[in-house]
Enzyme design. Structure first.
Site, PDB file in Angstrom:
ATOM      1  N   CYS A  87     -10.836 -16.881  68.102  1.00 14.47           N
ATOM      2  CA  CYS A  87     -12.210 -16.599  68.520  1.00 14.47           C
ATOM      3  C   CYS A  87     -12.269 -16.825  70.024  1.00 14.47           C
ATOM      4  O   CYS A  87     -12.194 -17.965  70.486  1.00 14.47           O
ATOM      5  CB  CYS A  87     -13.198 -17.510  67.791  1.00 14.47           C
ATOM      6  SG  CYS A  87     -14.901 -17.290  68.333  1.00 14.47           S
ATOM      7  N   CYS A 226     -18.733 -11.293  70.523  1.00 14.04           N
ATOM      8  CA  CYS A 226     -17.439 -11.606  69.900  1.00 14.04           C
ATOM      9  C   CYS A 226     -16.390 -11.494  70.991  1.00 14.04           C
ATOM     10  O   CYS A 226     -16.169 -10.412  71.535  1.00 14.04           O
ATOM     11  CB  CYS A 226     -17.144 -10.634  68.760  1.00 14.04           C
ATOM     12  SG  CYS A 226     -15.471 -10.788  68.065  1.00 14.04           S
TER      13      CYS A 226
END
Length: 289
Positions: A87, A226
């Site tokens: 991430c 994201c």
């Protein structure tokens, strides 16, 4: 159990400092914690530990390639409790937390992940805000694919950024059209091509060195940003221009980041915000298991 709350371009996380990796992070408990009505609410959870402690606790059977036992390790879980490899926004917030909490005094260090080591540079950082660059590794083009988002079928470039993405550039898509697209509803994709699911990015064609993007993350749904998705989007946008390297600004609903793609690596630079610290009720946490 102490916790912190932070976000990177409004992709928000609960951080759990657990240096000995002793907490039981079941999918059920993580999902409850990330639930915005019955828990703290977040797009995901970041356990703050070291690779050696995670290995000893059985989080994984062997160290990810390139990660040393004494490296910091970001144990990342999606909002549904599933384990994710990487991430990009999370790494920025994780690194910021280490610095703000006095756990790490260097401005350049390595954060380990299931996708491998991720070197970080803190350009500026205080207790609340930071400007962080993450070396994201080589973004690998994996062919093309299609996805149906908001009732529309999009073609895109499959990109591996330590986790799977399908980044779809639409030449005809305007900023207004992107804003009105239903990205929150479930997306359809080829499950034979992506057997473990995929993050789907829809983006405008590059203009003036920038693209606009929205994302549906696997295990989460639509998020405001994201990090790995912005890297995949930059790769797809450059590919759309006939280029394999370059730098682009990527605008997401939660803000803007800068992505640089080279032949051998990729870099994500953007903000981090730490907004709260607190303590979970032990009785509540125990009841979630």
């Amino acid at each position: 159990m102490k916790f912190a709350k932070g976000h990177g371009t409004q992709n928000d996380f609960v951080l759990l400092p657990d240096l000995n990796a002793q907490y039981s992070l079941t999918a059920r408990a993580v999902a409850a914690l990330c639930d915005r009505r019955r828990g703290l609410g977040a797009d995901g959870l970041l356990r703050v530990t070291t690779a050696g402690a995670a290995l000893a606790a059985g989080v994984f059977d062997r160290l990810p390639e390139g990660v040393a036992e004494d490296d910091w390790f970001m144990d990342y879980r999606n909002a549904d409790g599933s384990i994710a490899e990487m991430c990009g926004n999370g790494v920025r917030v994780f690194a910021h937390y280490l610095h703000a909490g006095g756990l790490e005094h260097r401005s350049e260090f390595v954060v380990g992940s299931l996708a491998g080591p991720r070197p970080v540079v803190l350009h500026e950082a205080d207790d609340t805000t930071a400007d962080v660059t993450v070396e994201m590794g080589k973004a690998v083009r994996c062919g093309t694919g299609t996805a149906t988002v908001g009732g529309r079928r999009f073609s895109g470039l499959a990109v591996d950024v330590g986790n799977p993405h399908l980044a779809c550039v639409d030449e005809e898509l305007t900023d207004a059209g992107l804003a009105s697209l239903d990205v929150a509803s479930p997306v359809a994709f080829d499950s034979t091509q992506f057997p473990h699911g995929v993050n789907v990015e829809i983006l405008t064609a590059p203009r003036d060195g920038a693209v606009a993007m929205r994302v549906h993350e696997r295990g989460v749904g639509e998020t405001r940003s994201c990090g790995t998705g912005t890297v995949a989007a930059a790769v797809a946008a450059l590919d759309h221009q006939g280029a394999r390297t370059g730098t682009l600004r990527v605008r997401i609903p939660g803000g803007e980041v800068c992505v640089t793609v080279t032949e051998t690596d990729s870099y994500l630079r953007g903000p981090s915000v730490l907004l709260a610290h607190g303590e979970l009720a032990e009785q509540w946490w125990a009841a979630q298991h």
